[in-house]
Design an enzyme around this catalytic site. Structure first.
Site, mmCIF file in Angstrom:
data_model
loop_
_atom_site.group_PDB
_atom_site.id
_atom_site.type_symbol
_atom_site.label_atom_id
_atom_site.label_comp_id
_atom_site.label_asym_id
_atom_site.label_seq_id
_atom_site.Cartn_x
_atom_site.Cartn_y
_atom_site.Cartn_z
ATOM 1 N N HIS A 1 0.825 -1.205 0.000
ATOM 2 C CA HIS A 1 0.000 0.000 0.000
ATOM 3 C C HIS A 1 0.862 1.260 0.000
ATOM 4 O O HIS A 1 0.459 2.286 -0.552
ATOM 5 C CB HIS A 1 -0.900 0.019 1.239
ATOM 6 C CG HIS A 1 -2.087 -0.883 1.169
ATOM 7 N ND1 HIS A 1 -3.283 -0.492 0.616
ATOM 8 C CD2 HIS A 1 -2.270 -2.154 1.587
ATOM 9 C CE1 HIS A 1 -4.168 -1.476 0.705
ATOM 10 N NE2 HIS A 1 -3.566 -2.504 1.298
ATOM 11 N N ASP B 1 -7.616 -1.701 -0.992
ATOM 12 C CA ASP B 1 -8.557 -2.666 -0.418
ATOM 13 C C ASP B 1 -9.955 -2.180 -0.768
ATOM 14 O O ASP B 1 -10.295 -1.012 -0.501
ATOM 15 C CB ASP B 1 -8.403 -2.729 1.100
ATOM 16 C CG ASP B 1 -7.024 -3.208 1.527
ATOM 17 O OD1 ASP B 1 -6.406 -3.994 0.782
ATOM 18 O OD2 ASP B 1 -6.565 -2.805 2.614
ATOM 19 N N GLU C 1 -6.407 -12.426 0.682
ATOM 20 C CA GLU C 1 -7.358 -11.378 1.058
ATOM 21 C C GLU C 1 -8.237 -11.045 -0.141
ATOM 22 O O GLU C 1 -7.770 -10.459 -1.121
ATOM 23 C CB GLU C 1 -6.609 -10.119 1.528
ATOM 24 C CG GLU C 1 -5.742 -10.346 2.759
ATOM 25 C CD GLU C 1 -4.960 -9.102 3.167
ATOM 26 O OE1 GLU C 1 -4.939 -8.114 2.380
ATOM 27 O OE2 GLU C 1 -4.368 -9.109 4.252
ATOM 28 N N HIS D 1 -7.967 -7.282 -1.482
ATOM 29 C CA HIS D 1 -6.657 -6.658 -1.699
ATOM 30 C C HIS D 1 -6.206 -6.829 -3.154
ATOM 31 O O HIS D 1 -6.039 -7.955 -3.633
ATOM 32 C CB HIS D 1 -5.654 -7.323 -0.751
ATOM 33 C CG HIS D 1 -4.255 -6.805 -0.814
ATOM 34 N ND1 HIS D 1 -3.637 -6.197 0.248
ATOM 35 C CD2 HIS D 1 -3.325 -6.823 -1.809
ATOM 36 C CE1 HIS D 1 -2.404 -5.861 -0.072
ATOM 37 N NE2 HIS D 1 -2.189 -6.240 -1.322
#
Length: 272
Positions: free
Chosen positions: A153, A160, A242, A245
């Site tokens: 990130h 996300d 995830e 993500h």
């Protein structure tokens, strides 16, 4: 004690250097350290696509730490321009299907990652365990890969996000006790979100969050695949652990971890 001519000259030169590099202060103003700014390649997402919903979780206290995270000054999604433009293309695709994207997190400053690391090392702080990691011992967060010292990130191309059915209605306020309901409980029981049912909530530290976990079937699996399909078609790569993500490839800054704060001021004045 008297100084030699050489010593007096050295002091004079040193003083001149300090004054030459220190900006003048206005009357009554206190000196403040200069905050880093984003490179010109970064933009606020809503300057590229204002239709994408934003629910920036780390500005609020509703996250796995239980408090606002360092470096999050305003609830604004910041990304590199290529990532933002690709997200706009995915949004255009989803709007025709009756959905909108909603981002939970975008660019994340290194100081926020450092905050996560400090929290993870404090084994006594389990304020949000019941909701976000009920089946994971906090001592294993690093080993199991839920927390790390660096995050994609911070490079600006990772986000996300989820999808919300249209018309996008606001999520109701949480009911009594819902902040303690496990993030993998049935959607009607866990903390309310206006998104489609993905089988778990955002930031659920559990193997059920793995995008293709075989235990997630039916509408929940279809919703995950809808999100993944829309984004991969535009160059995003999903993190298999995830469902929320995604990283846009190729990254503009694959080896750089930025630390400017999340605020409009960080990207203000930038032009295409």
């Amino acid at each position: 004690m008297l100084m030699s001519t050489t010593a007096r000259l050295a002091v004079t030169v040193a003083a001149t250097t300090v004054f030459a590099t220190t900006p003048p202060l206005s009357a009554g103003a206190a000196a403040r350290p200069q905050e880093p700014r984003a490179p010109r390649e970064f933009v606020a997402l809503d300057s590229v696509d204002p239709t994408i919903r934003q629910e920036m979780r780390y500005v609020s206290a509703h996250n796995f730490v239980g408090e606002r995270i360092d470096g999050y000054r305003q609830p604004v999604c910041i990304l590199t321009r290529p990532a933002a433009e690709a997200l706009h293309r995915a949004q255009t695709r989803l709007l025709t299907q009756g959905y909108t994207l909603k981002v939970y997190d975008c660019y994340r400053p290194q100081r926020a990652v450092d905050h996560f690391v400090r929290w993870a090392k404090d084994l006594a702080d389990e304020r949000k365990k019941a909701e976000f990691y009920p089946r994971v011992d906090k001592s294993r967060l690093f080993e199991d890969g839920y927390i790390a010292a660096k995050s994609g990130h911070s490079r600006g191309g990772t986000m996300d996000l989820t999808i919300v059915p249209l018309p996008a209605l606001p999520a109701p306020p949480p009911g009594p006790g819902q902040e303690s309901v496990p993030c993998f409980a049935p959607q009607a029981q866990r903390y309310p979100d206006n998104s489609v049912d993905m089988g778990t909530g955002f930031d659920c530290f559990d193997t059920l969050s793995h995008t293709d976990d075989p235990r997630v079937q039916g509408a929940q699996r279809a919703n995950r695949q809808r999100l993944k399909s829309a984004l991969t078609a535009e160059g995003f790569v999903n993190l298999p652990e995830e469902w929320w993500h995604f990283t846009y490839k190729p990254e503009l800054f694959p080896d750089t971890y930025f630390d400017f704060p999340v605020s409009r001021r960080s990207v203000s004045g930038h032009r295409p």
